[in-house]
Design an enzyme around this catalytic site. Structure first.
Site, mmCIF file in Angstrom:
data_model
loop_
_atom_site.group_PDB
_atom_site.id
_atom_site.type_symbol
_atom_site.label_atom_id
_atom_site.label_comp_id
_atom_site.label_asym_id
_atom_site.label_seq_id
_atom_site.Cartn_x
_atom_site.Cartn_y
_atom_site.Cartn_z
ATOM 1 N N CYS A 1 -10.308 3.456 -0.298
ATOM 2 C CA CYS A 1 -9.233 3.476 -0.193
ATOM 3 C C CYS A 1 -9.078 2.991 1.258
ATOM 4 O O CYS A 1 -9.824 2.947 2.124
ATOM 5 C CB CYS A 1 -8.871 5.115 0.131
ATOM 6 S SG CYS A 1 -7.123 5.452 0.732
ATOM 7 N N ASP B 1 0.728 -0.988 0.102
ATOM 8 C CA ASP B 1 -0.072 0.117 -0.042
ATOM 9 C C ASP B 1 0.930 1.317 -0.020
ATOM 10 O O ASP B 1 2.145 1.090 0.046
ATOM 11 C CB ASP B 1 -0.879 0.052 1.138
ATOM 12 C CG ASP B 1 -1.819 1.199 1.247
ATOM 13 O OD1 ASP B 1 -2.663 1.577 0.120
ATOM 14 O OD2 ASP B 1 -1.910 1.921 2.244
ATOM 15 N N SER B 2 0.170 2.310 -0.326
ATOM 16 C CA SER B 2 1.158 3.454 -0.118
ATOM 17 C C SER B 2 1.541 3.740 1.236
ATOM 18 O O SER B 2 2.470 4.661 1.495
ATOM 19 C CB SER B 2 0.323 4.906 -0.706
ATOM 20 O OG SER B 2 -1.097 4.882 0.179
ATOM 21 N N HIS C 1 -7.188 3.339 3.599
ATOM 22 C CA HIS C 1 -7.018 4.308 4.769
ATOM 23 C C HIS C 1 -8.624 4.437 5.418
ATOM 24 O O HIS C 1 -8.528 4.775 6.568
ATOM 25 C CB HIS C 1 -6.284 5.420 4.402
ATOM 26 C CG HIS C 1 -4.585 5.443 4.129
ATOM 27 N ND1 HIS C 1 -4.219 4.890 3.095
ATOM 28 C CD2 HIS C 1 -3.726 5.900 4.803
ATOM 29 C CE1 HIS C 1 -3.020 5.104 2.964
ATOM 30 N NE2 HIS C 1 -2.480 5.329 4.146
ATOM 31 N N GLU D 1 -2.889 8.981 8.387
ATOM 32 C CA GLU D 1 -1.344 8.759 8.385
ATOM 33 C C GLU D 1 -0.883 9.449 9.593
ATOM 34 O O GLU D 1 0.075 9.055 10.244
ATOM 35 C CB GLU D 1 -0.781 9.107 7.224
ATOM 36 C CG GLU D 1 -0.771 8.211 5.908
ATOM 37 C CD GLU D 1 0.119 6.841 5.896
ATOM 38 O OE1 GLU D 1 1.158 6.763 6.837
ATOM 39 O OE2 GLU D 1 -0.485 6.069 5.476
ATOM 40 N N CYS E 1 -4.039 -1.190 -2.188
ATOM 41 C CA CYS E 1 -4.080 0.024 -2.571
ATOM 42 C C CYS E 1 -5.118 0.343 -3.558
ATOM 43 O O CYS E 1 -4.904 0.006 -4.791
ATOM 44 C CB CYS E 1 -2.703 0.828 -2.962
ATOM 45 S SG CYS E 1 -2.652 2.135 -3.109
#
Length: 266
Positions: A186, A12-13, A188, A154, A75
């Protein structure tokens, strides 16, 4: 019965894909996992398609060098633009998150009005719209770019008032159009799921593609006879950039300590 004790790669990012890694460990406790977060290039939502493809190839090369048996592209942004290219290039099963998420949304929606919260690249790609319409052509889909959410997650700012305001703003379009299903487009965003559900209201179903993605991973491992033969696997974590936030914030959302997160230059 055949077994394969090689690890499953997950990328993932940043820390978002830990939602997928956590589910893999819960549902397939015998599997080893190699997780890499491309924190050096975060956030992905504002990158170009060519950049995202380059990032994905570098990550894939790293995972292949570690002899993984399957890879989960956890992702949405990367999956929406690079998954077909990766499948043509690499000889292992690669599971994305867009198709599983689209399937789940169609399955649970009653009025086929579906909102998708996503990064700017994912929303612009119309990947979810295409997949949903391929299953249910008369569905109506609103893909909403949500640039403020990944940085908030994040940085561990999920309880900030500004984040609630942003979520309310992003949900306005699909809710005004009577969407009864919201896809967390997403990895996240599950960290904001309770807030998104609260703003959406009890009549709206929230879909986390991670759940369907792990179900698909299990089907793939069954097809290739690739399950591990051990009772307890282990997870290794890597990041391409700074690891302090990754370790601290990731552990809080992951629900357990990550241990050592190793920095890798790919």
């Amino acid at each position: 019965m055949q077994f394969d004790n090689r690890a499953i790669g997950v990328f993932d990012s940043g820390i978002g894909g830990l939602t997928v890694a956590r589910l893999i460990q819960e549902q397939l406790p015998g599997e080893d996992i190699i997780y890499i977060g491309d924190t050096a290039n975060l956030p992905y939502g504002e990158k170009s398609v060519s950049q995202l493809i380059d990032f994905a190839r570098r990550i894939m090369d790293f995972l292949m060098a570690n002899q993984v048996k399957a890879i989960v592209a956890a992702c949405n942004t990367s999956s929406s633009v690079s998954i077909d290219i990766l499948r043509d290039r690499y000889p292992v099963p690669i599971i994305g998150v867009v198709k599983p998420g689209a399937r789940a949304a169609v399955r649970v929606s009653k009025n086929m009005r579906i909102g998708v919260l996503a990064t700017e690249v994912t929303a612009k790609s119309s990947a979810y719209r295409r997949e949903i319409l391929s299953i249910q052509p008369d569905a109506r889909v609103w893909e909403v770019p949500c640039p403020a959410l990944v940085p908030a997650v994040e940085q561990g700012r999920t309880a900030d008032p500004e984040v609630r305001e942003a979520v309310s703003s992003y949900l306005a379009l699909p809710l005004q159009n009577q969407a009864d299903t919201i896809v967390l487009g997403c990895t996240h965003y599950p960290y904001l799921q309770s807030l998104i559900a609260e703003v959406s209201g009890e009549r709206v179903t929230i879909v986390d593609p991670a759940v369907e993605t792990v179900t698909e991973l299990k089907r793939v491992l069954a097809d290739i006879r690739g399950f591990a033969q051990r009772e307890s696997g282990r997870a290794s974590f890597f990041a391409t950039g700074p690891t302090n936030s990754f370790t601290e914030v990731g552990a809080r959302f992951y629900g357990r300590g990550l241990g050592r997160v190793e920095t890798v230059n790919i």
